[in-house]
Design a protein around this motif. Sequence first.
Motif, PDB file in Angstrom:
ATOM      1  N   SER A  65       0.831  -1.207   0.000  1.00  0.00           N
ATOM      2  CA  SER A  65       0.000   0.000   0.000  1.00  0.00           C
ATOM      3  C   SER A  65       0.863   1.253   0.000  1.00  0.00           C
ATOM      4  O   SER A  65       0.561   2.236  -0.683  1.00  0.00           O
ATOM      5  CB  SER A  65      -0.927   0.000   1.225  1.00  0.00           C
ATOM      6  OG  SER A  65      -1.825  -1.085   1.191  1.00  0.00           O
ATOM      7  N   LEU A  66       1.945   1.229   0.769  1.00  0.00           N
ATOM      8  CA  LEU A  66       2.861   2.370   0.815  1.00  0.00           C
ATOM      9  C   LEU A  66       3.464   2.630  -0.564  1.00  0.00           C
ATOM     10  O   LEU A  66       3.512   3.774  -1.033  1.00  0.00           O
ATOM     11  CB  LEU A  66       3.957   2.106   1.849  1.00  0.00           C
ATOM     12  CG  LEU A  66       5.008   3.194   2.071  1.00  0.00           C
ATOM     13  CD1 LEU A  66       5.469   3.193   3.528  1.00  0.00           C
ATOM     14  CD2 LEU A  66       6.222   2.993   1.162  1.00  0.00           C
ATOM     15  N   LEU A  67       3.931   1.569  -1.220  1.00  0.00           N
ATOM     16  CA  LEU A  67       4.542   1.732  -2.540  1.00  0.00           C
ATOM     17  C   LEU A  67       3.524   2.211  -3.570  1.00  0.00           C
ATOM     18  O   LEU A  67       3.849   3.018  -4.452  1.00  0.00           O
ATOM     19  CB  LEU A  67       5.158   0.403  -2.992  1.00  0.00           C
ATOM     20  CG  LEU A  67       6.420  -0.026  -2.243  1.00  0.00           C
ATOM     21  CD1 LEU A  67       6.809  -1.454  -2.630  1.00  0.00           C
ATOM     22  CD2 LEU A  67       7.571   0.930  -2.543  1.00  0.00           C
ATOM     23  N   GLN A 191      11.890   1.430  -9.835  1.00  0.00           N
ATOM     24  CA  GLN A 191      12.247   0.871  -8.529  1.00  0.00           C
ATOM     25  C   GLN A 191      11.004   0.548  -7.714  1.00  0.00           C
ATOM     26  O   GLN A 191      10.949  -0.478  -7.031  1.00  0.00           O
ATOM     27  CB  GLN A 191      13.146   1.851  -7.772  1.00  0.00           C
ATOM     28  CG  GLN A 191      13.723   1.287  -6.481  1.00  0.00           C
ATOM     29  CD  GLN A 191      14.682   2.244  -5.809  1.00  0.00           C
ATOM     30  OE1 GLN A 191      14.401   3.435  -5.680  1.00  0.00           O
ATOM     31  NE2 GLN A 191      15.817   1.746  -5.372  1.00  0.00           N
ATOM     32  N   PHE A 192       9.989   1.419  -7.792  1.00  0.00           N
ATOM     33  CA  PHE A 192       8.726   1.125  -7.111  1.00  0.00           C
ATOM     34  C   PHE A 192       8.160  -0.201  -7.607  1.00  0.00           C
ATOM     35  O   PHE A 192       7.722  -1.040  -6.815  1.00  0.00           O
ATOM     36  CB  PHE A 192       7.700   2.232  -7.365  1.00  0.00           C
ATOM     37  CG  PHE A 192       7.980   3.523  -6.646  1.00  0.00           C
ATOM     38  CD1 PHE A 192       8.648   3.532  -5.443  1.00  0.00           C
ATOM     39  CD2 PHE A 192       7.563   4.736  -7.181  1.00  0.00           C
ATOM     40  CE1 PHE A 192       8.908   4.728  -4.773  1.00  0.00           C
ATOM     41  CE2 PHE A 192       7.814   5.927  -6.527  1.00  0.00           C
ATOM     42  CZ  PHE A 192       8.493   5.927  -5.327  1.00  0.00           C
ATOM     43  N   GLY A 193       8.153  -0.382  -8.915  1.00  0.00           N
ATOM     44  CA  GLY A 193       7.613  -1.610  -9.486  1.00  0.00           C
ATOM     45  C   GLY A 193       8.378  -2.839  -9.048  1.00  0.00           C
ATOM     46  O   GLY A 193       7.786  -3.875  -8.700  1.00  0.00           O
ATOM     47  N   ALA A 194       9.721  -2.738  -9.053  1.00  0.00           N
ATOM     48  CA  ALA A 194      10.538  -3.879  -8.643  1.00  0.00           C
ATOM     49  C   ALA A 194      10.293  -4.223  -7.171  1.00  0.00           C
ATOM     50  O   ALA A 194      10.214  -5.401  -6.796  1.00  0.00           O
ATOM     51  CB  ALA A 194      12.017  -3.559  -8.869  1.00  0.00           C
ATOM     52  N   GLN A 195      10.174  -3.194  -6.347  1.00  0.00           N
ATOM     53  CA  GLN A 195       9.946  -3.437  -4.919  1.00  0.00           C
ATOM     54  C   GLN A 195       8.558  -4.013  -4.674  1.00  0.00           C
ATOM     55  O   GLN A 195       8.382  -4.868  -3.790  1.00  0.00           O
ATOM     56  CB  GLN A 195      10.138  -2.131  -4.135  1.00  0.00           C
ATOM     57  CG  GLN A 195      11.588  -1.681  -4.126  1.00  0.00           C
ATOM     58  CD  GLN A 195      11.801  -0.361  -3.391  1.00  0.00           C
ATOM     59  OE1 GLN A 195      12.777  -0.199  -2.669  1.00  0.00           O
ATOM     60  NE2 GLN A 195      10.903   0.601  -3.580  1.00  0.00           N
ATOM     61  N   GLN A 196       7.569  -3.584  -5.443  1.00  0.00           N
ATOM     62  CA  GLN A 196       6.232  -4.168  -5.316  1.00  0.00           C
ATOM     63  C   GLN A 196       6.259  -5.642  -5.704  1.00  0.00           C
ATOM     64  O   GLN A 196       5.641  -6.480  -5.043  1.00  0.00           O
ATOM     65  CB  GLN A 196       5.237  -3.409  -6.200  1.00  0.00           C
ATOM     66  CG  GLN A 196       4.864  -2.031  -5.666  1.00  0.00           C
ATOM     67  CD  GLN A 196       3.796  -1.368  -6.524  1.00  0.00           C
ATOM     68  OE1 GLN A 196       2.679  -1.850  -6.634  1.00  0.00           O
ATOM     69  NE2 GLN A 196       4.147  -0.248  -7.138  1.00  0.00           N
TER      70      GLN A 196
END
Length: 262
Positions: A65-67, A191-196
């Motif tokens: 949710s944060l990402l 980076q957001f996508g990779a972390q998600q």
Amino acid sequence: MAIESFGPIPSSAYTSNLTSASSLTSGMRINQSADDPAGQAIVSNLNTQIDTQDMASRNANDGLSLLQTADAGSQGINDSLLRMNELALQAQNGTYTTEQRAMLNQEFQQNLETIGNLANSTNFNGQNLLNADTASIEIALGESNNTLSLPNLTPDSLGLTGLDISDPANASLALQGLNLANQQLMDSRSQFGAQQNGLTAALENIGNQNLNTLSTRSQISDTDFARAITEQVRQSILNESSAVMQAQNNQSRGNVLQLLGS
């Protein structure tokens, strides 16, 4: 005259009946430590593991949710950058007057202000996500942690501060700055996508572990209804047989006493 009496049914029979009835009523094979001390110890450990996995799942979902919140804010910044790029290209056109370029620059500066507002206001549970106030966040996943890195997308960090399109030369410089800012933004969103994806994979792994742990606990602690009912019927038959045999024994003793008395 003979006095007939029924001998007591063995206490083990009462205990067995009580255990079977308790298992059938609760649906649990182990209702107290005495039912299976070793099994109870294993179940307690499994319960702790299940609670940990449940909390890890909640933490991972909070991280997702944060990402998603951070990515939504960066999408707004991306929209402003696209519009600023259009305005800079438009301002380079020699057909526009100084006054018209001033109007274009006014909208350009408004979009620049919007980027600053988004960077400073995008937050999750009170933590700013896009202005370097929070550089990283640890997501607790039970036995491990997942570190989420957060970017700085303020106008200063993107190299946008001071840009304007009031004349063709400035508009050309603005385009160069916007291209660099856009690349920086795309890197952050990737980076957001990779972390998600990383958190989603962790969440699936935790879910699989949880299912296996729940299955193991069920095998140890849940009632085997077919077996429990069979045991209860068997004990009932044994109890009835014991009572009948005791009654027959008492009757025989009574007959002997009558014969002796006569």
